[in-house]
Design an enzyme around this catalytic site. Sequence first.
Site, PDB file in Angstrom:
ATOM      1  N   SER A  67      84.918  25.750  62.710  1.00  0.00           N
ATOM      2  CA  SER A  67      83.580  26.295  62.950  1.00  0.00           C
ATOM      3  C   SER A  67      83.637  27.811  63.033  1.00  0.00           C
ATOM      4  O   SER A  67      84.642  28.394  63.465  1.00  0.00           O
ATOM      5  CB  SER A  67      83.078  25.731  64.275  1.00  0.00           C
ATOM      6  OG  SER A  67      81.969  26.459  64.720  1.00  0.00           O
ATOM      7  N   TYR A  96      83.863  23.375  73.733  1.00  0.00           N
ATOM      8  CA  TYR A  96      83.781  22.891  72.351  1.00  0.00           C
ATOM      9  C   TYR A  96      84.434  23.894  71.390  1.00  0.00           C
ATOM     10  O   TYR A  96      85.289  23.541  70.573  1.00  0.00           O
ATOM     11  CB  TYR A  96      82.312  22.657  71.937  1.00  0.00           C
ATOM     12  CG  TYR A  96      82.150  22.536  70.444  1.00  0.00           C
ATOM     13  CD1 TYR A  96      82.607  21.411  69.777  1.00  0.00           C
ATOM     14  CD2 TYR A  96      81.581  23.576  69.689  1.00  0.00           C
ATOM     15  CE1 TYR A  96      82.504  21.316  68.393  1.00  0.00           C
ATOM     16  CE2 TYR A  96      81.467  23.481  68.320  1.00  0.00           C
ATOM     17  CZ  TYR A  96      81.931  22.352  67.669  1.00  0.00           C
ATOM     18  OH  TYR A  96      81.841  22.268  66.298  1.00  0.00           O
ATOM     19  N   LYS A 109      88.052  23.829  68.843  1.00  0.00           N
ATOM     20  CA  LYS A 109      88.202  24.170  67.415  1.00  0.00           C
ATOM     21  C   LYS A 109      89.281  25.234  67.242  1.00  0.00           C
ATOM     22  O   LYS A 109      90.124  25.151  66.342  1.00  0.00           O
ATOM     23  CB  LYS A 109      86.873  24.673  66.838  1.00  0.00           C
ATOM     24  CG  LYS A 109      85.791  23.624  66.775  1.00  0.00           C
ATOM     25  CD  LYS A 109      86.128  22.515  65.795  1.00  0.00           C
ATOM     26  CE  LYS A 109      85.106  21.413  65.804  1.00  0.00           C
ATOM     27  NZ  LYS A 109      85.524  20.203  65.075  1.00  0.00           N
TER      28      LYS A 109
HETATM   29  P1  NAD Z   1      78.334  14.207  64.002  1.00  0.00           P
HETATM   30  O1  NAD Z   1      78.387  13.982  65.463  1.00  0.00           O
HETATM   31  O2  NAD Z   1      77.103  13.836  63.265  1.00  0.00           O
HETATM   32  O3  NAD Z   1      79.571  13.471  63.300  1.00  0.00           O
HETATM   33  C1  NAD Z   1      80.807  13.272  63.940  1.00  0.00           C
HETATM   34  C2  NAD Z   1      81.185  11.798  63.773  1.00  0.00           C
HETATM   35  O4  NAD Z   1      82.452  11.577  64.403  1.00  0.00           O
HETATM   36  C3  NAD Z   1      80.184  10.837  64.420  1.00  0.00           C
HETATM   37  O5  NAD Z   1      79.829   9.822  63.498  1.00  0.00           O
HETATM   38  C4  NAD Z   1      80.936  10.276  65.620  1.00  0.00           C
HETATM   39  O6  NAD Z   1      80.531   8.959  65.926  1.00  0.00           O
HETATM   40  C5  NAD Z   1      82.370  10.360  65.139  1.00  0.00           C
HETATM   41  N1  NAD Z   1      83.368  10.448  66.212  1.00  0.00           N
HETATM   42  C6  NAD Z   1      83.364  11.277  67.290  1.00  0.00           C
HETATM   43  N2  NAD Z   1      84.468  11.084  68.036  1.00  0.00           N
HETATM   44  C7  NAD Z   1      85.192  10.107  67.412  1.00  0.00           C
HETATM   45  C8  NAD Z   1      86.430   9.487  67.702  1.00  0.00           C
HETATM   46  N3  NAD Z   1      87.133   9.784  68.782  1.00  0.00           N
HETATM   47  N4  NAD Z   1      86.884   8.542  66.846  1.00  0.00           N
HETATM   48  C9  NAD Z   1      86.168   8.208  65.754  1.00  0.00           C
HETATM   49  N5  NAD Z   1      84.988   8.764  65.425  1.00  0.00           N
HETATM   50  C10 NAD Z   1      84.504   9.716  66.250  1.00  0.00           C
HETATM   51  O7  NAD Z   1      78.700  15.748  63.756  1.00  0.00           O
HETATM   52  P2  NAD Z   1      78.610  16.637  62.419  1.00  0.00           P
HETATM   53  O8  NAD Z   1      77.536  17.642  62.597  1.00  0.00           O
HETATM   54  O9  NAD Z   1      78.609  15.774  61.223  1.00  0.00           O
HETATM   55  O10 NAD Z   1      79.983  17.428  62.542  1.00  0.00           O
HETATM   56  C11 NAD Z   1      81.165  16.973  61.908  1.00  0.00           C
HETATM   57  C12 NAD Z   1      82.307  17.897  62.291  1.00  0.00           C
HETATM   58  O11 NAD Z   1      81.980  19.233  61.928  1.00  0.00           O
HETATM   59  C13 NAD Z   1      82.599  17.927  63.799  1.00  0.00           C
HETATM   60  O12 NAD Z   1      83.997  18.024  63.976  1.00  0.00           O
HETATM   61  C14 NAD Z   1      81.913  19.188  64.246  1.00  0.00           C
HETATM   62  O13 NAD Z   1      82.506  19.737  65.398  1.00  0.00           O
HETATM   63  C15 NAD Z   1      82.107  20.100  63.039  1.00  0.00           C
HETATM   64  N6  NAD Z   1      81.115  21.175  62.950  1.00  0.00           N
HETATM   65  C16 NAD Z   1      79.781  20.873  62.967  1.00  0.00           C
HETATM   66  C17 NAD Z   1      78.837  21.903  62.933  1.00  0.00           C
HETATM   67  C18 NAD Z   1      77.366  21.606  62.988  1.00  0.00           C
HETATM   68  O14 NAD Z   1      76.605  22.532  63.270  1.00  0.00           O
HETATM   69  N7  NAD Z   1      76.914  20.368  62.708  1.00  0.00           N
HETATM   70  C19 NAD Z   1      79.271  23.239  62.845  1.00  0.00           C
HETATM   71  C20 NAD Z   1      80.632  23.508  62.815  1.00  0.00           C
HETATM   72  C21 NAD Z   1      81.551  22.461  62.857  1.00  0.00           C
HETATM   73  N1  UFG Z   2      67.750  28.856  68.998  1.00  0.00           N
HETATM   74  C1  UFG Z   2      66.506  29.010  69.598  1.00  0.00           C
HETATM   75  N2  UFG Z   2      65.922  27.917  70.140  1.00  0.00           N
HETATM   76  C2  UFG Z   2      66.484  26.688  70.129  1.00  0.00           C
HETATM   77  C3  UFG Z   2      67.767  26.536  69.518  1.00  0.00           C
HETATM   78  C4  UFG Z   2      68.354  27.652  68.984  1.00  0.00           C
HETATM   79  O1  UFG Z   2      65.954  30.110  69.619  1.00  0.00           O
HETATM   80  O2  UFG Z   2      65.900  25.720  70.652  1.00  0.00           O
HETATM   81  C5  UFG Z   2      68.373  30.041  68.369  1.00  0.00           C
HETATM   82  C6  UFG Z   2      69.704  30.424  68.997  1.00  0.00           C
HETATM   83  O3  UFG Z   2      69.527  31.271  70.098  1.00  0.00           O
HETATM   84  C7  UFG Z   2      70.422  31.067  67.819  1.00  0.00           C
HETATM   85  C8  UFG Z   2      69.882  30.298  66.602  1.00  0.00           C
HETATM   86  O4  UFG Z   2      68.661  29.704  67.034  1.00  0.00           O
HETATM   87  O5  UFG Z   2      70.009  32.411  67.688  1.00  0.00           O
HETATM   88  C9  UFG Z   2      70.819  29.203  66.116  1.00  0.00           C
HETATM   89  O6  UFG Z   2      71.158  28.358  67.210  1.00  0.00           O
HETATM   90  P1  UFG Z   2      71.882  26.942  66.992  1.00  0.00           P
HETATM   91  O7  UFG Z   2      72.045  26.317  68.338  1.00  0.00           O
HETATM   92  O8  UFG Z   2      71.175  26.152  65.950  1.00  0.00           O
HETATM   93  O9  UFG Z   2      73.279  27.336  66.360  1.00  0.00           O
HETATM   94  P2  UFG Z   2      74.444  28.286  66.911  1.00  0.00           P
HETATM   95  O10 UFG Z   2      74.616  29.389  65.928  1.00  0.00           O
HETATM   96  O11 UFG Z   2      74.235  28.649  68.325  1.00  0.00           O
HETATM   97  O12 UFG Z   2      75.704  27.305  66.886  1.00  0.00           O
HETATM   98  C10 UFG Z   2      75.932  26.335  65.843  1.00  0.00           C
HETATM   99  C11 UFG Z   2      76.659  25.142  66.464  1.00  0.00           C
HETATM  100  C12 UFG Z   2      78.010  25.585  66.944  1.00  0.00           C
HETATM  101  C13 UFG Z   2      78.758  26.201  65.799  1.00  0.00           C
HETATM  102  C14 UFG Z   2      77.981  27.345  65.202  1.00  0.00           C
HETATM  103  C15 UFG Z   2      78.671  27.912  64.002  1.00  0.00           C
HETATM  104  O13 UFG Z   2      75.922  24.613  67.564  1.00  0.00           O
HETATM  105  O14 UFG Z   2      78.727  24.462  67.398  1.00  0.00           O
HETATM  106  O15 UFG Z   2      76.684  26.891  64.819  1.00  0.00           O
HETATM  107  O16 UFG Z   2      78.963  26.907  63.107  1.00  0.00           O
HETATM  108  F1  UFG Z   2      79.946  26.658  66.249  1.00  0.00           F
END
Ligand code: NAD
Ligand code: UFG
Length: 339
Positions: free
Chosen positions: A124, A149, A153
């Site tokens: 991330s 969290y 990562k």
């Molecule tokens: P998500 O929660 O939709 O998907 C994660 C999946 O992993 C889920 O289906 C959950 O049931 C499964 N899971 C969790 N723990 C498990 C375990 N111990 N064993 C087996 N399955 C398990 O999340 P996502 O948004 O699809 O994110 C996928 C990956 O990308 C995550 O590692 C997340 O941290 C990373 N990531 C997501 C974002 C974002 O903004 N969505 C940003 C940066 C990184």
């Molecule tokens: N924001 C609002 N109101 C809300 C939610 C968010 O104003 O209800 C604003 C935040 O302050 C920020 C922007 O919208 O300025 C984006 O916020 P998000 O929570 O959507 O995303 P972040 O950039 O804070 O973080 C996300 C994931 C993290 C990840 C990061 C980079 O939550 O886990 O993107 O991938 F690490």
Amino acid sequence: MAILVTGGAGYIGSHTCIELLNAGYEIIILDNFYNSKRESLNRIKELSGKDFKFYECDIRDRKGLDNIFENEKIEAVIHFAGLKAVGESCRKPLEYYDNNIGGTVTLCQAMRDHGVKKIVFSSSATVYGMNNISPLREDMQTGGTTNPYGTTKYMIEIILQDLYKADNEWSIALLRYFNPIGAHKSGRIGEDPNGIPNNLMPYISQVAIGKLPCLNIFGNDYDTPDGTGVRDYIHVVDLALGHVKAVEKVMGCKELNIYNLGTGTGYSVLDIVNAFKKASGVDVPYKIAPRRDGDIATCYSDPSKALKELGWKAERGLEEMCEDTWRWQKNNPDGYPDD
Ligand code: NAD
Ligand code: UFG
């Protein structure tokens, strides 16, 4: 030979599985449904027109993993499984360290013991911490994360780097995602958060559908063009296609590579609200609220390394991200049906 996709029932995983199947890969999905529903697997089949094996398994369950590696011919792993809610991680740090770090270590031990040494890991942009200036480049210093969290990562990146140093038969890609939003064009799969969303786009779309009354914008006094936070939003299908390129890369080399997956363009919270209103034709009432702890003003990528080395670039713009989010939200106001 198949690609094992951990967390493949989740938001990014399900979109990636479709693109892997479309590209002709055989896949096996593993998930424990902690944060996803079985219905997403049916929809992956429906949209790709292809079948795949599925194991309900936890990545911390070594016996369960051994069973999969013994019974399947697996060439590489794309590792999405993990917990991802920033606020929850502050309340439940042990669960986050156990699931994300413990789970990844157990998975890598099982891979090693079964001779599978190719992994693509979901990292991330959060690993860049608070102090780097955007555009963020892969060679910038990481660390200084502000919540458990993010720290998981950062620590997993270090663990995988140590693993590669100890045994360079491994092939590893660390993908640093920026802010994934949007959904598959069909409106059949998308992000289905539990409870009140933490992230901006699912919050906006739930305001638009009438499930939440009003968006709180966390601060309008940042040093940005309109005072609201600026992020690098990337369409989840572009992100999924980045994984197809990354898995091709790990299957063709024995290296550790780190790639940003972002667009390189920053949009403010107000830009997103306005783009969403335009794409949906629906009003999104908002009010200005105090800043959220741990937020930074601006975060966007320099995505040029992924272009140069993977031949990958995000193609979908903000309008499409909003249209596709809205189609998913409108067609599935309560997300996936319960199992
Ligand atoms: P998500 O929660 O939709 O998907 C994660 C999946 O992993 C889920 O289906 C959950 O049931 C499964 N899971 C969790 N723990 C498990 C375990 N111990 N064993 C087996 N399955 C398990 O999340 P996502 O948004 O699809 O994110 C996928 C990956 O990308 C995550 O590692 C997340 O941290 C990373 N990531 C997501 C974002 C974002 O903004 N969505 C940003 C940066 C990184
Ligand atoms: N924001 C609002 N109101 C809300 C939610 C968010 O104003 O209800 C604003 C935040 O302050 C920020 C922007 O919208 O300025 C984006 O916020 P998000 O929570 O959507 O995303 P972040 O950039 O804070 O973080 C996300 C994931 C993290 C990840 C990061 C980079 O939550 O886990 O993107 O991938 F690490």
